[in-house]
Design an enzyme around this catalytic site. Sequence first.
Site, short mmCIF file in Angstrom:
data_model
loop_
_atom_site.label_atom_id
_atom_site.label_comp_id
_atom_site.label_asym_id
_atom_site.label_seq_id
_atom_site.Cartn_x
_atom_site.Cartn_y
_atom_site.Cartn_z
N GLU A 67 -11.07 62.71 28.19
CA GLU A 67 -11.75 63.87 28.80
C GLU A 67 -11.85 63.71 30.32
OE1 GLU A 67 -15.97 64.52 27.92
OE2 GLU A 67 -16.19 62.39 27.44
N THR A 92 18.30 46.16 20.17
CA THR A 92 17.22 45.50 20.89
C THR A 92 15.86 46.01 20.45
OG1 THR A 92 18.69 45.32 22.80
CG2 THR A 92 16.34 45.01 23.23
N CYS A 93 15.71 47.32 20.40
CA CYS A 93 14.41 47.93 20.12
C CYS A 93 13.82 47.40 18.82
CB CYS A 93 14.58 49.45 20.06
SG CYS A 93 13.09 50.31 19.58
N GLU A 142 28.89 46.82 14.42
CA GLU A 142 27.74 46.03 14.88
C GLU A 142 28.01 44.56 14.60
OE1 GLU A 142 24.78 46.57 16.69
OE2 GLU A 142 24.91 44.40 16.51
N GLU A 180 3.94 42.53 29.35
CA GLU A 180 3.58 42.73 27.94
C GLU A 180 3.55 41.40 27.18
OE1 GLU A 180 5.32 47.25 27.33
OE2 GLU A 180 6.64 45.58 26.88
N LYS A 237 7.61 43.67 19.71
CA LYS A 237 6.68 43.55 20.84
C LYS A 237 5.36 44.25 20.53
CE LYS A 237 6.44 46.68 23.61
NZ LYS A 237 7.19 47.11 24.76
N GLY A 252 14.93 41.00 34.60
CA GLY A 252 15.83 42.15 34.56
C GLY A 252 16.86 42.00 33.45
N ALA A 269 33.36 44.09 18.48
CA ALA A 269 34.48 44.99 18.79
C ALA A 269 35.04 44.69 20.18
CB ALA A 269 34.01 46.44 18.73
N TYR A 287 17.74 51.22 8.52
CA TYR A 287 18.84 51.68 9.38
C TYR A 287 20.15 51.73 8.59
CZ TYR A 287 16.75 52.20 13.97
OH TYR A 287 16.03 52.68 15.04
N TYR A 339 7.75 45.37 33.07
CA TYR A 339 6.97 45.62 31.86
C TYR A 339 7.16 44.55 30.79
CZ TYR A 339 10.88 47.70 29.22
OH TYR A 339 12.05 47.90 28.54
N ARG A 343 6.62 46.83 40.19
CA ARG A 343 7.27 47.62 41.24
C ARG A 343 7.65 48.99 40.69
NH1 ARG A 343 12.69 47.80 43.11
NH2 ARG A 343 13.27 46.37 41.46
N CYS A 388 10.99 46.84 21.54
CA CYS A 388 9.81 47.69 21.33
C CYS A 388 8.99 47.35 20.08
CB CYS A 388 10.22 49.16 21.21
SG CYS A 388 11.73 49.61 22.03
N HIS A 403 -15.49 65.16 23.73
CA HIS A 403 -16.52 64.23 24.18
C HIS A 403 -17.04 63.43 23.00
CE1 HIS A 403 -19.67 62.76 26.79
NE2 HIS A 403 -20.55 63.04 25.85
N ALA A 425 5.28 53.65 29.20
CA ALA A 425 4.06 52.84 29.07
C ALA A 425 4.39 51.37 29.24
CB ALA A 425 3.44 53.06 27.70
C1 LIG Z 1 11.17 42.91 25.15
C2 LIG Z 1 11.57 44.35 25.23
C3 LIG Z 1 10.64 45.33 24.98
C4 LIG Z 1 11.00 46.68 25.06
N1 LIG Z 1 10.04 47.61 24.83
C5 LIG Z 1 10.35 48.93 24.91
C6 LIG Z 1 9.37 49.92 24.65
O1 LIG Z 1 8.21 49.62 24.36
N2 LIG Z 1 9.74 51.22 24.74
C7 LIG Z 1 11.02 51.60 25.06
O2 LIG Z 1 11.30 52.80 25.11
N3 LIG Z 1 11.98 50.67 25.32
C8 LIG Z 1 11.67 49.34 25.25
N4 LIG Z 1 12.64 48.41 25.48
C9 LIG Z 1 14.00 48.85 25.85
C10 LIG Z 1 14.80 49.29 24.61
O3 LIG Z 1 14.79 48.27 23.64
C11 LIG Z 1 16.22 49.64 25.01
O4 LIG Z 1 16.20 50.59 26.06
C12 LIG Z 1 17.03 50.22 23.85
O5 LIG Z 1 17.07 49.33 22.77
C13 LIG Z 1 18.46 50.54 24.31
O6 LIG Z 1 19.21 51.02 23.23
P1 LIG Z 1 20.80 50.92 23.25
O7 LIG Z 1 21.26 51.70 22.06
O8 LIG Z 1 21.31 51.29 24.58
O9 LIG Z 1 21.15 49.38 23.06
P2 LIG Z 1 20.63 48.28 22.04
O10 LIG Z 1 19.47 48.74 21.26
O11 LIG Z 1 20.48 47.03 22.81
O12 LIG Z 1 21.84 48.14 21.00
C14 LIG Z 1 23.08 47.60 21.36
C15 LIG Z 1 23.74 47.02 20.12
O13 LIG Z 1 25.11 46.77 20.40
C16 LIG Z 1 25.50 45.57 19.75
N5 LIG Z 1 26.70 45.08 20.42
C17 LIG Z 1 26.82 44.66 21.72
N6 LIG Z 1 28.10 44.35 21.99
C18 LIG Z 1 28.82 44.58 20.86
C19 LIG Z 1 30.18 44.45 20.50
N7 LIG Z 1 31.10 44.04 21.39
N8 LIG Z 1 30.56 44.74 19.23
C20 LIG Z 1 29.66 45.16 18.31
N9 LIG Z 1 28.35 45.32 18.59
C21 LIG Z 1 27.93 45.02 19.85
C22 LIG Z 1 24.28 44.69 19.90
O14 LIG Z 1 24.26 43.63 18.93
C23 LIG Z 1 23.15 45.70 19.67
O15 LIG Z 1 22.78 45.77 18.31
C24 LIG Z 1 12.34 47.05 25.39
C25 LIG Z 1 13.28 46.06 25.64
C26 LIG Z 1 12.91 44.72 25.56
C27 LIG Z 1 13.96 43.66 25.83
#
Ligand SMILES: Cc1cc2nc3c(=O)[nH]c(=O)nc-3n(C[C@H](O)[C@H](O)[C@H](O)COP(=O)(O)OP(=O)(O)OC[C@H]3O[C@@H](n4cnc5c(N)ncnc54)[C@H](O)[C@@H]3O)c2cc1C
Length: 445
Positions: free
Chosen positions: A439, A42-43, A35, A180, A51, A260, A114, A98, A176, A203, A48, A434, A339
């Site tokens: 309901e 991201t989450c 990492e 949000e 947010k 996107g 990496a 974590y 979304y 959409r 998530c 109720h 959601a």
């Molecule tokens: C604002 C926002 C709100 C969201 N809200 C929701 C929600 O309410 N519910 C929901 O289900 N989903 C939500 N999502 C989507 C959700 O966060 C992602 O679908 C999910 O985190 C994807 O997980 P992942 O493991 O694919 O990647 P990620 O969680 O993005 O993890 C990828 C990791 O790889 C690391 N990395 C990247 N390249 C390298 C490299 N070369 N070497 C070492 N490490 C690297 C990054 O630093 C990162 O820690 C949201 C996304 C955003 C942006």
Amino acid sequence: MAEYDYDLLVVGAGSGGVRAARVASELGARVAIVEMDRLGGTCVNVGCVPKKLFVYGSHFAYDLQDARGYGWSTETSFDWAALRANKDREIARLNGIYGGLLERAGVDLLKGRAQLLDAHTAEIGEMRRSAERILIATGGRAILPDIPGSEHAQTSNAVFSLEELPKTMMMVGAGYVALELGSVLCALGVDVTLVHRGEEILRGFDRDLRCHLHDELEAKGMRIVLETRVQELRSTGSGFEAQLSNGEVLETDFPVFAIGRQPNTEGLGLEDLGVELGTRGGIIVDEDFTSSVPSIHAVGDVTDHMQLTPVAIAEGMHLAHRFYGRGEHRIDYMSIPTAVFCQPELATVGLTEAEAWHRCQDVRIYKSVFTPLKLTLSERKEHTIVKLVVDASNDRVVGCHMAGHGAAEIIQGLAVAMKAGATKAQFDATIGIHPTSAEEFVTLR
Ligand SMILES: Cc1cc2nc3c(=O)[nH]c(=O)nc-3n(C[C@H](O)[C@H](O)[C@H](O)COP(=O)(O)OP(=O)(O)OC[C@H]3O[C@@H](n4cnc5c(N)ncnc54)[C@H](O)[C@@H]3O)c2cc1C
């Protein structure tokens, strides 16, 4: 196998990568995870979790309004710095959790970026580590527009580290993330203008829900400009101005683009190894998440499939069980509930009305729009919509949709009923609780 340092080397400690690493290690594999940033991806850090904390924080603006109708008089003030600091503390706690989970599972954590050298070897800074299998779980990142002045454009990440609230925000996009975060700032008193190139927000969601939400967001003070693009961003010294394709010049303190996300596949050396990528750069995988190179796998957002945390986690689980267990964990992509935590929140599972007409011979639609009981004593006006889509040929409920308070919690339960193949007659035979909004789903006639 002993010729490799590890059985599995995971790149990316986000939702998918951490789950795959932990489960594979618990199943007996020798696992390392790489990492380059904070654990949780991201989450946990910019998605998530923060947010939803902001959604809770901002919703008090409406709760306090509602409280007056129930006899409460309140002197209130809001402190953005306090919300942000508390959010940061919670995220730091989760980062630690974590780390603990990985350590207890026996996974080696390698910090750094990496890059793959060959189909079994990664370089992480000065280190080189080899593995029988490499899992790419590097997620995705927000796309920025290709327009003059794009260097002024911010992404959703910036919202989570704002020092102070802006007076005005231009949110570009109507998916979304845009709705949000636009809703959060709108509830906190920021003057939000949503600019979207399409003909309606959200959409892909059911049309009734899209129109309902549009009206509700406007009623809360959000300005929505449709069928319009941002052509240029200019700095004015004190802020920014956006040249819109409808001729308007929009002044804003905070221009955010949520248009996107694209898979993080650049700089990993994948193309050189012959890993096949899709048109948007996502790694193409088979049903076992194996890429065109047999020792390289991918799960989560980097496959450009469904950008949801539970999907990335399920894919990570599948991969671990497939290669290190008995392969008993399978994923069913049908009817995944989802959601949008805007205000009011929207949740949905299954087919929209339009999709149902496309796939079924005959369709029955049931819907209701009402004022939830809680708001009858509030000066605040907000309506809830619930909608069921039924395949008339077999009475099966093929779509459940709701926008209103508690929608996500309610739809999660209905998703189980739909997975079990519930019919409209079974919904009707279910006694309601109720008085609730939920309901309505069992009293639709
Ligand atoms: C604002 C926002 C709100 C969201 N809200 C929701 C929600 O309410 N519910 C929901 O289900 N989903 C939500 N999502 C989507 C959700 O966060 C992602 O679908 C999910 O985190 C994807 O997980 P992942 O493991 O694919 O990647 P990620 O969680 O993005 O993890 C990828 C990791 O790889 C690391 N990395 C990247 N390249 C390298 C490299 N070369 N070497 C070492 N490490 C690297 C990054 O630093 C990162 O820690 C949201 C996304 C955003 C942006």
